[in-house]
Design a protein around this motif. Structure first.
Motif, PDB file in Angstrom:
ATOM      1  N   LEU A  11       0.806  -1.220   0.000  1.00 41.23           N
ATOM      2  CA  LEU A  11       0.000   0.000   0.000  1.00 41.23           C
ATOM      3  C   LEU A  11       0.841   1.271   0.000  1.00 41.23           C
ATOM      4  N   ARG A  12       1.940   1.265   0.703  1.00 41.16           N
ATOM      5  CA  ARG A  12       2.720   2.496   0.867  1.00 41.16           C
ATOM      6  C   ARG A  12       3.054   3.215  -0.442  1.00 41.16           C
ATOM      7  N   PRO A  13       3.375   2.506  -1.534  1.00 43.90           N
ATOM      8  CA  PRO A  13       3.752   3.227  -2.764  1.00 43.90           C
ATOM      9  C   PRO A  13       2.590   3.814  -3.554  1.00 43.90           C
ATOM     10  N   LEU A  14       1.337   3.579  -3.156  1.00 41.62           N
ATOM     11  CA  LEU A  14       0.214   4.093  -3.946  1.00 41.62           C
ATOM     12  C   LEU A  14       0.280   5.615  -4.027  1.00 41.62           C
ATOM     13  N   PRO A  15       0.255   6.186  -5.229  1.00 41.21           N
ATOM     14  CA  PRO A  15       0.377   7.648  -5.381  1.00 41.21           C
ATOM     15  C   PRO A  15      -0.765   8.383  -4.685  1.00 41.21           C
ATOM     16  N   GLY A  16      -0.414   9.364  -3.867  1.00 39.85           N
ATOM     17  CA  GLY A  16      -1.416  10.195  -3.220  1.00 39.85           C
ATOM     18  C   GLY A  16      -2.053   9.596  -1.992  1.00 39.85           C
ATOM     19  N   LEU A  17      -1.599   8.419  -1.554  1.00 42.03           N
ATOM     20  CA  LEU A  17      -2.190   7.794  -0.368  1.00 42.03           C
ATOM     21  C   LEU A  17      -1.869   8.633   0.865  1.00 42.03           C
ATOM     22  N   PHE A  18      -2.890   8.894   1.670  1.00 37.76           N
ATOM     23  CA  PHE A  18      -2.765   9.754   2.848  1.00 37.76           C
ATOM     24  C   PHE A  18      -2.661   8.933   4.129  1.00 37.76           C
ATOM     25  N   TRP A  19      -3.528   7.915   4.251  1.00 35.41           N
ATOM     26  CA  TRP A  19      -3.632   7.096   5.472  1.00 35.41           C
ATOM     27  C   TRP A  19      -4.208   5.751   5.089  1.00 35.41           C
ATOM     28  N   PHE A  20      -3.851   4.720   5.850  1.00 34.31           N
ATOM     29  CA  PHE A  20      -4.503   3.421   5.654  1.00 34.31           C
ATOM     30  C   PHE A  20      -4.558   2.648   6.955  1.00 34.31           C
ATOM     31  N   SER A  21      -5.500   1.731   7.014  1.00 31.96           N
ATOM     32  CA  SER A  21      -5.672   0.824   8.143  1.00 31.96           C
ATOM     33  C   SER A  21      -5.823  -0.584   7.590  1.00 31.96           C
ATOM     34  N   LEU A  22      -5.202  -1.559   8.261  1.00 35.70           N
ATOM     35  CA  LEU A  22      -5.237  -2.948   7.816  1.00 35.70           C
ATOM     36  C   LEU A  22      -5.638  -3.857   8.972  1.00 35.70           C
ATOM     37  N   ALA A  23      -6.373  -4.911   8.650  1.00 35.28           N
ATOM     38  CA  ALA A  23      -6.689  -5.951   9.627  1.00 35.28           C
ATOM     39  C   ALA A  23      -6.698  -7.294   8.911  1.00 35.28           C
ATOM     40  N   CYS A  24      -6.029  -8.284   9.494  1.00 31.96           N
ATOM     41  CA  CYS A  24      -5.962  -9.632   8.926  1.00 31.96           C
ATOM     42  C   CYS A  24      -6.424 -10.627   9.977  1.00 31.96           C
ATOM     43  N   GLU A  25      -7.359 -11.468   9.607  1.00 28.44           N
ATOM     44  CA  GLU A  25      -7.859 -12.507  10.507  1.00 28.44           C
ATOM     45  C   GLU A  25      -7.798 -13.852   9.806  1.00 28.44           C
ATOM     46  N   ASN A  26      -7.087 -14.799  10.407  1.00 29.95           N
ATOM     47  CA  ASN A  26      -7.014 -16.165   9.901  1.00 29.95           C
ATOM     48  C   ASN A  26      -7.897 -17.061  10.758  1.00 29.95           C
ATOM     49  N   PHE A  27      -8.889 -17.691  10.142  1.00 32.71           N
ATOM     50  CA  PHE A  27      -9.776 -18.600  10.867  1.00 32.71           C
ATOM     51  C   PHE A  27      -9.083 -19.962  10.960  1.00 32.71           C
ATOM     52  N   ALA A  70      -6.252 -16.261  14.373  1.00 37.31           N
ATOM     53  CA  ALA A  70      -5.018 -15.470  14.468  1.00 37.31           C
ATOM     54  C   ALA A  70      -5.316 -14.096  13.870  1.00 37.31           C
ATOM     55  N   TYR A  71      -4.813 -13.035  14.499  1.00 42.27           N
ATOM     56  CA  TYR A  71      -5.238 -11.686  14.116  1.00 42.27           C
ATOM     57  C   TYR A  71      -4.065 -10.723  14.170  1.00 42.27           C
ATOM     58  N   ALA A  72      -4.028  -9.787  13.245  1.00 37.92           N
ATOM     59  CA  ALA A  72      -3.041  -8.712  13.246  1.00 37.92           C
ATOM     60  C   ALA A  72      -3.655  -7.476  12.604  1.00 37.92           C
ATOM     61  N   SER A  73      -3.263  -6.290  13.078  1.00 33.56           N
ATOM     62  CA  SER A  73      -3.770  -5.050  12.489  1.00 33.56           C
ATOM     63  C   SER A  73      -2.698  -3.974  12.555  1.00 33.56           C
ATOM     64  N   HIS A  74      -2.883  -2.943  11.733  1.00 34.69           N
ATOM     65  CA  HIS A  74      -1.884  -1.872  11.628  1.00 34.69           C
ATOM     66  C   HIS A  74      -2.546  -0.690  10.938  1.00 34.69           C
ATOM     67  N   GLU A  75      -2.149   0.529  11.342  1.00 33.32           N
ATOM     68  CA  GLU A  75      -2.566   1.717  10.598  1.00 33.32           C
ATOM     69  C   GLU A  75      -1.438   2.737  10.623  1.00 33.32           C
ATOM     70  N   GLU A  76      -1.406   3.591   9.605  1.00 32.64           N
ATOM     71  CA  GLU A  76      -0.360   4.608   9.567  1.00 32.64           C
ATOM     72  C   GLU A  76      -0.727   5.738   8.621  1.00 32.64           C
ATOM     73  N   TYR A  77      -0.159   6.904   8.900  1.00 31.02           N
ATOM     74  CA  TYR A  77      -0.157   8.018   7.962  1.00 31.02           C
ATOM     75  C   TYR A  77       1.085   7.862   7.106  1.00 31.02           C
ATOM     76  N   VAL A  78       0.914   7.964   5.798  1.00 29.05           N
ATOM     77  CA  VAL A  78       1.955   7.517   4.881  1.00 29.05           C
ATOM     78  C   VAL A  78       3.148   8.452   4.845  1.00 29.05           C
ATOM     79  N   HIS A  79       2.913   9.756   4.955  1.00 29.52           N
ATOM     80  CA  HIS A  79       4.006  10.718   4.876  1.00 29.52           C
ATOM     81  C   HIS A  79       3.952  11.660   6.080  1.00 29.52           C
ATOM     82  N   ASP A  80       5.042  12.330   6.352  1.00 25.28           N
ATOM     83  CA  ASP A  80       5.066  13.312   7.440  1.00 25.28           C
ATOM     84  C   ASP A  80       4.009  14.384   7.222  1.00 25.28           C
ATOM     85  N   GLU A  81       3.794  14.744   5.952  1.00 26.54           N
ATOM     86  CA  GLU A  81       2.772  15.747   5.621  1.00 26.54           C
ATOM     87  C   GLU A  81       1.392  15.269   6.065  1.00 26.54           C
ATOM     88  N   ALA A  82       1.115  13.982   5.867  1.00 18.51           N
ATOM     89  CA  ALA A  82      -0.184  13.435   6.265  1.00 18.51           C
ATOM     90  C   ALA A  82      -0.358  13.497   7.770  1.00 18.51           C
TER      91      ALA A  82
END
Length: 274
Positions: A229-245, A253-265
């Motif tokens: 996701l990080r290289p997508l042009p113009g991306l400002f923020w994203f959130s991810l969640a993965c669940e394995n049944f 099993a579960y994992a999640s993460h979110e971030e603002y892509v650039h310092d500007e964001a």
């Protein structure tokens, strides 16, 4: 007739979000192909209410929405709905979420048989008076994961599981959002193997072997999604969640993460929340 909602309230409490929840209406969602797909959306639509007023006018939310049910909808139309809400409900902020099933065409990897896969998706827009809308797209994609530990320690075979991978993305206001079809493809490519609704025997052989060749923990899938996701042009923020049944445990099993892509964001986010 007397307008009770607009009468004075003396308790001195501003309400951040008030409106309608779990209304259902048909909408037309714009597709990558340039046409539209009809869906039934579950709706959450709210505005802010200043402390001076007793209540908001609930009927106006549906009046606004009904005007857009027969027009293809994406970011531009979502912002128009929110602008209508700010104007007709005399609010400072408005928020709209449309949740729906969206179908993407899948072609089996060996037989080429076509089928459609249903994805849980949502459009979410939030707008303050005089500022651009913040728009978020959410897509949840089913996929297959295969356990690296099971493969490494077993004489033959490895246990696998069905996974749900969710990405929520927000692009800069001047940048068009990614299409559902593109985002779902990017998501499923990070799993051990995609899921196909229709498989013949040769396809089943293919997906079994492909998953075995690409073992991934839930942590692996999450990290690969971040890098995708990080290289997508113009991306400002994203959130991810993965669940394995899990197939060998009575839990996921579960994992999640979110971030603002650039310092500007991150700077813009702080300005929004201050």
């Amino acid at each position: 007739m007397k307008d009770i909602q607009k009468s004075t309230d003396l308790r001195g409490i501003d309400i951040q979000h008030v409106g309608i929840k779990d209304a259902h209406l048909p909408f037309l969602i714009k597709t990558k192909a340039g046409d539209f797909q009809q869906v039934v959306a579950r709706i959450l639509f709210t505005v802010s209410l200043p402390k001076e007023y007793k209540g908001t006018h609930m009927s106006r939310f549906l009046e606004i929405l009904q005007q857009w049910c027969d027009k293809p909808v994406a970011e531009e139309e979502m912002e128009a709905m929110l602008q209508d809400a700010l104007h007709h409900l005399e609010a400072k902020t408005a928020k709209l979420r449309l949740s729906f099933k969206y179908f993407v065409e899948k072609k089996a990897p060996e037989s080429g048989r076509k089928s459609v896969l249903d994805l849980d998706c949502f459009f979410e827009g939030e707008k303050s008076a005089g500022t651009p809308m913040a728009f978020r797209l959410g897509v949840t994609v089913p996929a297959t994961s295969l356990c690296p530990c099971s493969k490494a320690i077993s004489r033959y075979g490895a246990h696998n599981q069905r996974s749900l991978l969710q990405a929520v993305v927000e692009f800069k206001p001047s940048v068009p959002c990614i299409f559902i079809e593109e985002l779902s493809t990017l998501i499923e490519e990070q799993a051990s193997c995609p899921i196909y609704p229709l498989l013949k025997r040769e396809d089943e052989k293919y997906v079994t072997e492909k998953a075995y060749e690409r073992p991934k923990f839930v942590e692996d899938i999450l990290r690969d999604l971040v890098l995708a996701l990080r290289p997508l042009p113009g991306l400002f923020w994203f959130s991810l969640a993965c669940e394995n049944f899990e197939s060998i445990h009575n839990h996921s099993a579960y994992a999640s993460h979110e971030e603002y892509v650039h310092d500007e964001a991150l700077t813009i986010h702080k300005e929004r929340t201050d």
